[in-house]
Scaffold this motif. Structure first.
Motif, mmCIF file in Angstrom:
data_model
loop_
_atom_site.group_PDB
_atom_site.id
_atom_site.type_symbol
_atom_site.label_atom_id
_atom_site.label_comp_id
_atom_site.label_asym_id
_atom_site.label_seq_id
_atom_site.Cartn_x
_atom_site.Cartn_y
_atom_site.Cartn_z
ATOM 1 N N GLY A 22 -19.093 39.053 10.814
ATOM 2 C CA GLY A 22 -20.175 40.023 10.945
ATOM 3 C C GLY A 22 -21.377 39.653 10.102
ATOM 4 N N ALA A 23 -21.132 39.251 8.860
ATOM 5 C CA ALA A 23 -22.225 38.843 7.987
ATOM 6 C C ALA A 23 -22.953 37.635 8.565
ATOM 7 N N GLY A 48 -23.423 42.055 14.059
ATOM 8 C CA GLY A 48 -22.988 41.900 12.672
ATOM 9 C C GLY A 48 -22.622 43.215 12.025
ATOM 10 N N ILE A 49 -23.445 44.219 12.258
ATOM 11 C CA ILE A 49 -23.186 45.541 11.666
ATOM 12 C C ILE A 49 -21.886 46.129 12.215
ATOM 13 N N ILE A 50 -21.679 46.008 13.526
ATOM 14 C CA ILE A 50 -20.467 46.550 14.145
ATOM 15 C C ILE A 50 -19.223 45.852 13.599
ATOM 16 N N ALA A 53 -18.524 46.942 10.039
ATOM 17 C CA ALA A 53 -18.047 48.329 10.027
ATOM 18 C C ALA A 53 -16.595 48.411 10.477
ATOM 19 N N VAL A 54 -16.256 47.680 11.543
ATOM 20 C CA VAL A 54 -14.873 47.683 12.028
ATOM 21 C C VAL A 54 -13.943 47.064 10.994
ATOM 22 N N SER A 55 -14.407 46.033 10.296
ATOM 23 C CA SER A 55 -13.569 45.374 9.284
ATOM 24 C C SER A 55 -13.152 46.335 8.179
ATOM 25 N N THR A 56 -14.044 47.268 7.848
ATOM 26 C CA THR A 56 -13.719 48.214 6.773
ATOM 27 C C THR A 56 -12.573 49.147 7.163
ATOM 28 N N ILE A 57 -12.391 49.367 8.471
ATOM 29 C CA ILE A 57 -11.272 50.194 8.923
ATOM 30 C C ILE A 57 -9.944 49.553 8.514
ATOM 31 N N GLY A 95 -28.054 48.201 7.776
ATOM 32 C CA GLY A 95 -27.963 47.906 9.197
ATOM 33 C C GLY A 95 -28.285 49.112 10.056
ATOM 34 N N VAL A 96 -27.780 50.265 9.669
ATOM 35 C CA VAL A 96 -28.060 51.497 10.420
ATOM 36 C C VAL A 96 -29.555 51.810 10.373
ATOM 37 N N ILE A 97 -30.181 51.586 9.221
ATOM 38 C CA ILE A 97 -31.627 51.803 9.108
ATOM 39 C C ILE A 97 -32.374 50.876 10.058
ATOM 40 N N GLN A 98 -31.944 49.607 10.118
ATOM 41 C CA GLN A 98 -32.606 48.658 11.012
ATOM 42 C C GLN A 98 -32.474 49.058 12.474
ATOM 43 N N ILE A 99 -31.294 49.514 12.856
ATOM 44 C CA ILE A 99 -31.104 49.971 14.229
ATOM 45 C C ILE A 99 -31.997 51.186 14.495
ATOM 46 N N GLY A 100 -32.073 52.079 13.523
ATOM 47 C CA GLY A 100 -32.904 53.270 13.674
ATOM 48 C C GLY A 100 -34.375 52.950 13.837
ATOM 49 N N LEU A 101 -34.848 51.886 13.196
ATOM 50 C CA LEU A 101 -36.259 51.527 13.272
ATOM 51 C C LEU A 101 -36.649 51.008 14.657
ATOM 52 N N SER A 102 -35.680 50.678 15.467
ATOM 53 C CA SER A 102 -35.988 50.193 16.818
ATOM 54 C C SER A 102 -35.840 51.293 17.861
#
Length: 220
Positions: A22-23, A48-50, A53-57, A95-102
């Protein structure tokens, strides 16, 4: 004589693989955007963000008491696990902020300019930290000669970048076949550039593994 460890099992292995990939995918996306491939770049960033995030599960589910995962935030000054928790959290938030900016209405801020540049830079720093920190964690365990090496953090970083490039190339190729707003012909310069970078990374990874084996053999 080497004795296999039995503390970190398959969930941690999946976490390590997904977080590193992801990174690397995120950094590949930022690179694609930087050289003028905005849409494929966003694909790499989201991928990468997804993945992280899934890895943390898997990381949380491996805890003795998953419901108390918040305790991992408590000792960043003493524990690499705690530092890693903060790094992963910071990366996902950025990453969530970046997605939000689009997405409208935040789209008015745009994906270019000083604000976007700062967010991209922070994202790359957290992505690099995500790749490196696990190597730093296991690299300070003297009871494991194969892990206890200054080469391990760099090996984790190189592997993350290489697998991230592979995942990014695979996804944008599939999307182009499915008719997304870019074709293989349009992607070719980007794919060629990434492939060349990956060749260098694979050579560097092979050398790193060899050096680590030499160091470990002298300690055994």
């Amino acid at each position: 004589m080497y004795v296999p460890q039995s503390v970190w099992r398959w969930k941690i292995a999946i976490y390590l693989f997904l977080a590193g990939m992801g990174a690397g995918s995120y950094i590949s996306g930022v690179y694609a955007n930087w050289i003028g491939n905005a849409f494929p770049g966003r694909v790499g960033i989201v991928l990468g963000i997804i993945l992280v995030a899934v890895s943390t599960i898997f990381l949380i589910s491996d805890l003795g008491v998953p419901g108390q995962f918040y305790l991992a935030f408590s000792k960043p000054g003493k524990s690499w696990i705690s530092r890693g928790t903060w790094i992963l959290t910071g990366f996902i938030i950025i990453g969530v902020i970046q997605i939000g900016l689009s997405v409208w209405p935040l789209q008015v801020i745009g994906t270019t300019g000083p604000v976007a540049a700062i967010i991209y830079a922070l994202g790359v720093l957290f992505a690099l930290a995500t790749s490196l920190y696990t190597g730093l964690l296991i690299g300070v365990l003297p009871g494991r000669p194969f892990w206890y090496s200054p080469i391990i953090p760099m090996l984790f970083l190189i592997s993350a970048l290489s697998t991230g490039i592979g995942a990014f190339i695979l996804l944008i190729t599939i999307l182009s076949i499915l008719g997304q707003p870019f074709s293989i012909a349009q992607l070719f310069p980007l794919l060629e550039s990434l492939a060349r970078i990956d060749i260098v990374l694979i050579i560097a990874e092979a050398l790193s593994i060899f050096l680590n084996l030499v160091i470990a053999s002298k300690k055994a």
